[in-house]
Design an enzyme around this catalytic site. Structure first.
Site, PDB file in Angstrom:
ATOM      1  CD  GLU B  56      -6.895   4.291  -6.690  1.00  0.00           C
ATOM      2  OE1 GLU B  56      -7.518   3.340  -7.185  1.00  0.00           O
ATOM      3  OE2 GLU B  56      -6.511   4.320  -5.502  1.00  0.00           O
ATOM      4  CG  ASP B 227      -6.037  -2.037  -3.743  1.00  0.00           C
ATOM      5  OD1 ASP B 227      -5.660  -2.551  -4.806  1.00  0.00           O
ATOM      6  OD2 ASP B 227      -5.303  -1.400  -2.989  1.00  0.00           O
TER       7      ASP B 227
END
Lengths: 343, 343
Positions: B56, B227
């Protein structure tokens, strides 16, 4: 440890390799990666716009390697002694997510932008092209000239810039490299009779540095500077009568010259031409436009090339970017073990 | 030159500062930045998912400073001797786009995740909380214990993990720090009678490490491990009967525990509680859930704190990440000038 190529080593590597050879090498990797376009996870870049400029993150990956680039674009920087564009980026291992290679990319982006222009021009310009017009004589200009010599054998350049000092710099840099350089008195004069026109200006505005009336049959327009919302260089009339080629359509519709046109305006992606899936230039008289905005796969290719090129040379260092605790679940132990304190 | 804090210097800085003091310092900056939430340009992170894990990029900025973090999450890494999460990030100057600070963030992310948990728990848990249950004794566990001691004065910990070695490691690390640690024989045993329950597991699955039946009135659930899409930890029934608090709603709806619920499921953003705009806990018997996924503003705060903390110390180096040609429009001159070759 992560491999690192900083500015000093990048300069030494490019100087030792030669700019034209570096551009040619990157162009080879770009062509190879564009020809396996479906292998990549592609996404438009993330851009943060402010009144000063833009900061972007450009990620992409195949099944083995992940790459991203940090890059800014601040048109008013040179007036304050800074560069318009700076960049750095990294490669990571997809299988474990570890960053394995970090590099400055201000210089590397200049090389890769020229390399992509070379790949596009070789596929789209007339093979008998002999003269390049450069609109904009800034940081990217010399790289573009060398790219067009590599792609098409062009060694005649006419250039125009609103900044006379930039033109003088261009002539000073290109002369010793064997180019026949003419500094034009206007954009129109630079473009007249050229075979390839590269527009590469920095102003963040819906500008028209190339009016439709200047564009002659058979020209290839390599449009570099129109690369974010509100920043274009071409008269939209040129696009309507030309064959328009792009890197990655979803990103170019937002950032490229075609942002001025509708969502259905027809374009061809460069990889489709390179793989023979769709035609490129269809006649000697056709005007072709490469509406280039810069895409993450190109940075992937450039980083991959650089990593291969510097392997085993003194131009790559190692930096401790990734913590490596003895027990991967005991990160806490790293900061409480007494040994590292004085190390 | 760009300031750089590598792993070695980060370890030395944390060891010299103390983990609890570092967590407390970052928590202060997080609270300060959350209280000026509207100052930030916010966007969900860009995630690249593969069968191995996720990589990410997390950018954010205010009008002065831009920050981004590179972070991976690979649950099968520890079994191969790698860490689940590694990270690094940078700060840049919004006015000219230059990167000014680069740091390892594997350790810094561990500190900031704990700091955010502390900020949330101080606002949401019962002030008389005395015991923490830890479900998951991996890399984040000790940091969580210290965060809860900072936020609530908690020094009793019961822990559970499917990996007995991780539990042994936790007890070894927490014992000398003055914690009363109990290693539970099951998750249920760990949770029974606790005031705060932190779930922090790595498995990328729609798991239920905390069933609804275990959750007692008045508990604060600090849900860390759920998450990303397809990775949750809580029985959705807990969410339906609790007050649910999140960092940044658009990201949490995709990545958090609430991904299992509809787009209209009511949540409160933590900054709203911190600024007094909306209530936090409304009764001693209410169950509160902090559905934490990690948001870019928190990394902005952590990098800002670290940069301030290491200024003028030997724990910060300089690396040549940004090319600085004498003439900002003459990048080409940098790679053709004879001087740098032998430099």
């Amino acid at each position: 440890m992560t491999e690192f190529v900083g500015v000093g080593n990048m300069v030494r590597w490019v100087a030792a390799t030669g700019v034209e050879a570096a551009v040619a090498g990157i162009a080879g990797y770009v062509r190879e990666d564009f020809c396996r376009w479906q292998s990549f996870h592609k996404t438009p870049r993330t851009a943060s716009h402010t009144p000063f400029g833009v900061i972007e993150l450009m990620p992409t990956s195949d099944s083995v390697t992940y790459a991203f680039k940090y890059v800014n674009g601040h048109p008013s920087n040179p007036a304050r002694g800074f560069q318009t564009v700076t960049a750095f980026g990294a490669l990571a291992d997809v299988s474990n997510g570890y960053p394995v290679f970090l590099a400055e990319m201000t210089l590397l982006t200049a090389l890769r932008t020229a390399a992509v222009s070379a790949v596009a021009a070789a596929a789209l310009a007339r093979p008998d092209s002999r003269r390049l017009a450069l609109i904009g004589a800034g940081s990217q200009a010399e790289f573009q000239a060398l790219a067009m010599r590599h792609a098409l054998g062009i060694d005649r350049v006419t250039a125009w810039d609103t900044d006379p000092a930039a033109l003088v710099k261009l002539a000073r840099n290109l002369g010793p490299l064997g180019f026949d350089v003419t500094l034009a008195g206007s954009g129109r004069e630079a473009v007249r009779g050229a075979d390839v026109v590269t527009t590469c200006t920095a102003d963040k505005a819906l500008a028209t540095v190339l009016p439709d009336a200047w564009v002659e049959p058979g020209m290839h327009v390599n449009a570099i500077g129109g690369d974010c919302p509100g920043k274009t260089e071409l008269d939209p009339a040129i696009l309507r009568r030309a064959g328009v080629f792009v890197e990655y359509t979803p990103q170019t519709r937002v950032e490229g010259e075609i942002q001025a046109l509708g969502p259905d305006f027809p374009v061809t992606e460069l990889w489709e031409v390179l793989t023979g899936r769709r035609p490129g230039r269809t006649s000697a008289g056709q005007v072709t436009v490469f509406d280039s905005v810069g895409f993450a796969v190109e940075d992937f290719s450039a980083l991959r090339y650089l990593r291969d090129a510097v392997r085993g040379t003194p131009w790559v260092e190692r930096i401790d970017l990734v913590a490596e605790p003895e027990d991967p679940k005991d990160l806490f132990g790293m900061v409480t073990a007494p040994s590292p304190i004085g190390a």
